[in-house]
Write an enzyme that holds these catalytic residues in place. Structure first.
Site, mmCIF file in Angstrom:
data_model
loop_
_atom_site.group_PDB
_atom_site.id
_atom_site.type_symbol
_atom_site.label_atom_id
_atom_site.label_comp_id
_atom_site.label_asym_id
_atom_site.label_seq_id
_atom_site.Cartn_x
_atom_site.Cartn_y
_atom_site.Cartn_z
ATOM 1 N N SER A 56 11.717 10.804 6.235
ATOM 2 C CA SER A 56 10.664 11.819 6.349
ATOM 3 C C SER A 56 11.276 13.182 6.621
ATOM 4 O O SER A 56 12.294 13.289 7.323
ATOM 5 C CB SER A 56 9.715 11.448 7.491
ATOM 6 O OG SER A 56 8.885 12.537 7.842
ATOM 7 N N TYR B 173 8.542 8.786 15.681
ATOM 8 C CA TYR B 173 8.678 8.661 14.222
ATOM 9 C C TYR B 173 9.806 9.558 13.717
ATOM 10 O O TYR B 173 10.690 9.121 12.970
ATOM 11 C CB TYR B 173 7.352 9.052 13.573
ATOM 12 C CG TYR B 173 7.278 8.847 12.083
ATOM 13 C CD1 TYR B 173 6.906 7.618 11.556
ATOM 14 C CD2 TYR B 173 7.550 9.892 11.205
ATOM 15 C CE1 TYR B 173 6.815 7.422 10.189
ATOM 16 C CE2 TYR B 173 7.468 9.713 9.833
ATOM 17 C CZ TYR B 173 7.094 8.475 9.332
ATOM 18 O OH TYR B 173 7.014 8.298 7.968
ATOM 19 N N THR C 250 -1.402 8.833 1.839
ATOM 20 C CA THR C 250 -1.222 7.388 1.967
ATOM 21 C C THR C 250 -2.034 6.872 3.151
ATOM 22 O O THR C 250 -2.419 7.642 4.036
ATOM 23 C CB THR C 250 0.257 7.037 2.188
ATOM 24 O OG1 THR C 250 0.665 7.563 3.465
ATOM 25 C CG2 THR C 250 1.134 7.618 1.086
ATOM 26 N N LYS D 50 13.431 8.485 12.044
ATOM 27 C CA LYS D 50 13.709 8.931 10.683
ATOM 28 C C LYS D 50 15.044 9.674 10.614
ATOM 29 O O LYS D 50 15.770 9.567 9.629
ATOM 30 C CB LYS D 50 12.560 9.794 10.155
ATOM 31 C CG LYS D 50 11.275 9.007 9.889
ATOM 32 C CD LYS D 50 11.507 7.919 8.859
ATOM 33 C CE LYS D 50 10.274 7.089 8.572
ATOM 34 N NZ LYS D 50 10.491 6.084 7.516
ATOM 35 N N SER E 269 0.840 -1.201 0.000
ATOM 36 C CA SER E 269 0.000 0.000 0.000
ATOM 37 C C SER E 269 0.870 1.243 0.000
ATOM 38 O O SER E 269 2.091 1.181 0.202
ATOM 39 C CB SER E 269 -0.933 0.014 1.225
ATOM 40 O OG SER E 269 -0.175 0.123 2.419
#
Length: 320
Positions: free
Chosen positions: A178, A204, A239, A208, A53
């Site tokens: 990111s 996160y 997304t 990253k 995905s």
């Protein structure tokens, strides 16, 4: 790229919102580096994690369109098979294989890497795309914080285990990171995020940042093998990960978000174009290398960088 377009590109980048959204994609696509040749990956092999995905699926589609045999690495084989069938309906000549691997689980990574190495003598492209943004702190069965395991430890181990196959092909490794990493620093004192209030977005961004540093470190170590390593951020793309993990952000920015294909563009370009083969260790966005810190006097502490590498070696048991 002329001086005027470089200035425009830099202004878009520093302004963040126009640069990271579909506005930046639309403007930059008028003057950025050339597309890869239509058959750039014919006869080559690619591995894409988190491929069923979002950015992973979009990357799979375009790598297959360029001729690659793409191994779609997923946690859920049933979802992987459905995605493969849907892509095959769009691209009847695509060469796609589904592989099961939970990147956050080091035992699963070892199992997949061993099976892949037995079947394939070389690997041209390895895309570390699988991602996680849990709302609360949790640990894998092996005792690692989930975002660290998914973004850092699993990709580190997979890169090391597939190093011989990548060396045979003089391949490329791509970390999908990111722009959020600009807001984070390395936390060698607490890499597992056990201290303080846990925030998913902060975890996160921290991991990253780690990915960008590891890409630089791997680039140094793999240069003699002829392997190039890059990191890239996709901007803000529409997304399932964004929709599910950041519904408020998605609601506010929805009309400006990039499509998954737009977000995946530089990933595919790094995998297939000629220009990226002449460098290694760079951090890219929209087909141009970017600084890893916004302010020139910022930097990652050398000891923190060493501690990150040592942490990955210790936690994965990888023999370098």
């Amino acid at each position: 790229m002329g001086a005027a377009t470089k200035i425009l590109d830099t202004v878009l980048d520093r302004a963040v919102v126009p640069g990271y959204t579909k506005i930046g994609f639309s403007v930059r696509s008028k003057f950025w580096a050339p597309d890869p040749a239509p058959d750039a990956l014919a006869g080559k092999t690619a591995v894409v994690t988190g491929a069923n995905s979002g950015l992973g699926r979009a990357t799979t589609v375009d790598l297959a369109r360029l001729g690659a045999t793409v191994h779609m690495i997923v946690r859920d084989p049933a979802k992987g098979e459905r995605a493969r069938d849907e892509i095959a309906a769009e691209l009847p000549n695509a060469h796609l294989e589904v592989g099961e691997c939970d990147v956050s689980n080091l035992a699963s990574v070892r199992t997949f890497a061993s099976a892949f190495a037995e079947r394939h003598g070389s690997l041209d492209v390895l895309v570390h795309n699988a991602g996680s943004l849990p709302p609360e702190r949790s640990e894998t069965a092996e005792g690692n914080e989930v975002t660290l395991a998914t973004h850092v430890l699993g990709p580190f181990l997979l890169t090391g285990l597939l190093r011989p196959a990548l060396a045979t092909a003089k391949g490329r490794v791509i970390f999908v990171t990111s722009g959020g990493m600009y807001a984070a620093r390395l936390h060698s004192e607490d890499p597992q995020y056990r201290q303080g209030e846990y925030k998913g977005g902060k975890a996160y961004a921290r991991t990253k940042r780690m990915q960008v540093v590891l890409a630089e470190q791997w680039a140094q170590r793999l240069t003699d093998d002829g392997i190039s390593v890059h990191s890239t951020h996709p901007g803000w793309a529409d997304t399932p990960g964004v929709t599910g993990s950041l519904p408020g952000f998605n609601k506010v920015m929805g009309s400006l978000l990039r499509t998954p294909a737009q977000g995946a563009d530089t990933i595919v370009w790094l995998a297939a174009a000629d220009q990226p083969s002449h460098s290694s260790g760079g951090f890219w966005h929209d087909r141009r290398m970017r600084p890893t810190h916004y302010l020139p006097w910022q930097h990652d502490d050398p000891q923190d960088r060493k501690d990150l590498w040592d942490l990955c070696v210790a936690e994965t048991g990888l023999v370098i």
